[in-house]
Motif scaffolding. Structure first.
Motif, short mmCIF file in Angstrom:
data_model
loop_
_atom_site.label_atom_id
_atom_site.label_comp_id
_atom_site.label_asym_id
_atom_site.label_seq_id
_atom_site.Cartn_x
_atom_site.Cartn_y
_atom_site.Cartn_z
N UNK A 1 13.52 12.32 -53.51
CA UNK A 1 13.00 13.50 -54.18
C UNK A 1 11.70 13.93 -53.52
N UNK A 2 11.63 15.21 -53.17
CA UNK A 2 10.42 15.77 -52.59
C UNK A 2 9.98 16.94 -53.46
N UNK A 3 8.77 16.87 -53.96
CA UNK A 3 8.28 17.90 -54.88
C UNK A 3 7.15 18.72 -54.25
N UNK A 4 6.91 19.89 -54.84
CA UNK A 4 5.85 20.79 -54.41
C UNK A 4 4.73 20.76 -55.43
N UNK A 5 3.55 20.51 -54.99
CA UNK A 5 2.40 20.43 -55.89
C UNK A 5 2.21 21.74 -56.66
N UNK A 6 2.20 21.66 -58.00
CA UNK A 6 1.95 22.82 -58.84
C UNK A 6 3.12 23.77 -59.00
N UNK A 7 4.31 23.41 -58.50
CA UNK A 7 5.48 24.30 -58.58
C UNK A 7 6.43 23.84 -59.67
N UNK A 8 7.17 24.79 -60.24
CA UNK A 8 8.17 24.45 -61.25
C UNK A 8 9.53 24.20 -60.61
N UNK A 9 9.77 24.78 -59.45
CA UNK A 9 11.02 24.54 -58.71
C UNK A 9 10.66 23.96 -57.35
N UNK A 10 11.45 23.00 -56.92
CA UNK A 10 11.18 22.32 -55.66
C UNK A 10 12.31 22.55 -54.65
N UNK A 11 13.01 23.67 -54.82
CA UNK A 11 14.15 23.99 -53.98
C UNK A 11 13.69 24.52 -52.62
N UNK A 12 14.53 24.26 -51.61
CA UNK A 12 14.32 24.86 -50.29
C UNK A 12 13.37 24.13 -49.37
N UNK A 13 13.00 22.91 -49.66
CA UNK A 13 12.18 22.12 -48.74
C UNK A 13 13.10 21.59 -47.64
N UNK A 14 12.73 21.81 -46.40
CA UNK A 14 13.53 21.32 -45.27
C UNK A 14 13.22 19.85 -45.03
N UNK A 15 14.27 19.05 -45.01
CA UNK A 15 14.13 17.61 -44.76
C UNK A 15 14.92 17.29 -43.50
N UNK A 16 14.25 16.74 -42.52
CA UNK A 16 14.93 16.44 -41.25
C UNK A 16 14.46 15.10 -40.70
#
Length: 202
Positions: free
Chosen positions: A129-144
């Motif tokens: 799981x990778x989250x975005x600080x202060x965001x409600x949705x964490x969609x669209x983070x590129x993981x490579x």
């Protein structure tokens, strides 16, 4: 009597001077200089395959310095000028089970490792799981995984899955526009692994 005393005193002074002269001689033998380089150590090794195949090209990843080298045609490798400490290696080659080894290195010493690899490449599953600080949705983070074709994006909860990885060591990179990128080392050794990260604002 006084003449004798002066003569004895003069002889004593001369003897003391002669005793001191060798210590002042610039050509006198000096203790060997202990420079920082002489306190470095080295780790060498030899990789062989239990099925008799060529050991050339096996990757040796030294985790503490993130250095990667490959074995010679004879299966040998060497890490030079290392500081004193404990070092961890991941040894991998396509078609063979990866290994992890740790060694303790002392000042000025050489540690030699003998490594035998068995056939049996396995695939692994990397998720997390990778989250975005202060965001409600964490969609669209590129993981490579760097230097591979493995890449995906996270769902709304920040979850991701990468499957079919060979045993080995990888660097996972997580990126999204507007956030600071994060990377982490991942060693895949035949069992599922989980990674959790948070991307902060730059």
């Amino acid at each position: 009597m006084n003449t004798n005393r002066r003569g004895a005193l003069t002889a004593l002074v001369v003897a003391m001077a002669l005793a001191v002269l060798p210590a002042c001689d610039p050509d006198a033998e000096q203790d060997p200089d202990t420079t920082p380089e002489t306190r470095k150590g080295r780790i060498t090794g030899n990789v062989s395959m239990s099925d008799g195949a060529s050991p050339a090209g096996a990757e040796i990843h030294l985790q503490e310095t993130d250095t990667r080298i490959t074995t010679t045609a004879q299966g040998t490798f060497a890490f030079e000028a290392l500081d004193v400490g404990t070092y961890t290696f991941v040894i991998s080659k396509a078609g063979y089970q990866s290994l992890r080894r740790s060694v303790d290195l002392e000042a000025g010493k050489t540690v030699s490792m003998g490594i035998e690899m068995d056939p049996g490449a396995a695939t692994n599953r990397l998720s997390g799981t990778i989250t975005l600080e202060g965001a409600s949705s964490h969609e669209g983070i590129t993981v490579s995984l760097e230097n591979t074709a493995f890449t995906t994006t996270t769902n709304a909860q920040g979850g991701f899955v990468l499957e079919g990885l060979e045993i080995g060591s990888y660097t996972l990179l997580a990126t999204k526009e507007g956030y600071a990128s994060e990377e982490t080392y991942v060693g895949m050794l035949g069992s599922p692994r989980t990674v959790n990260l948070t991307l902060g604002r730059p």
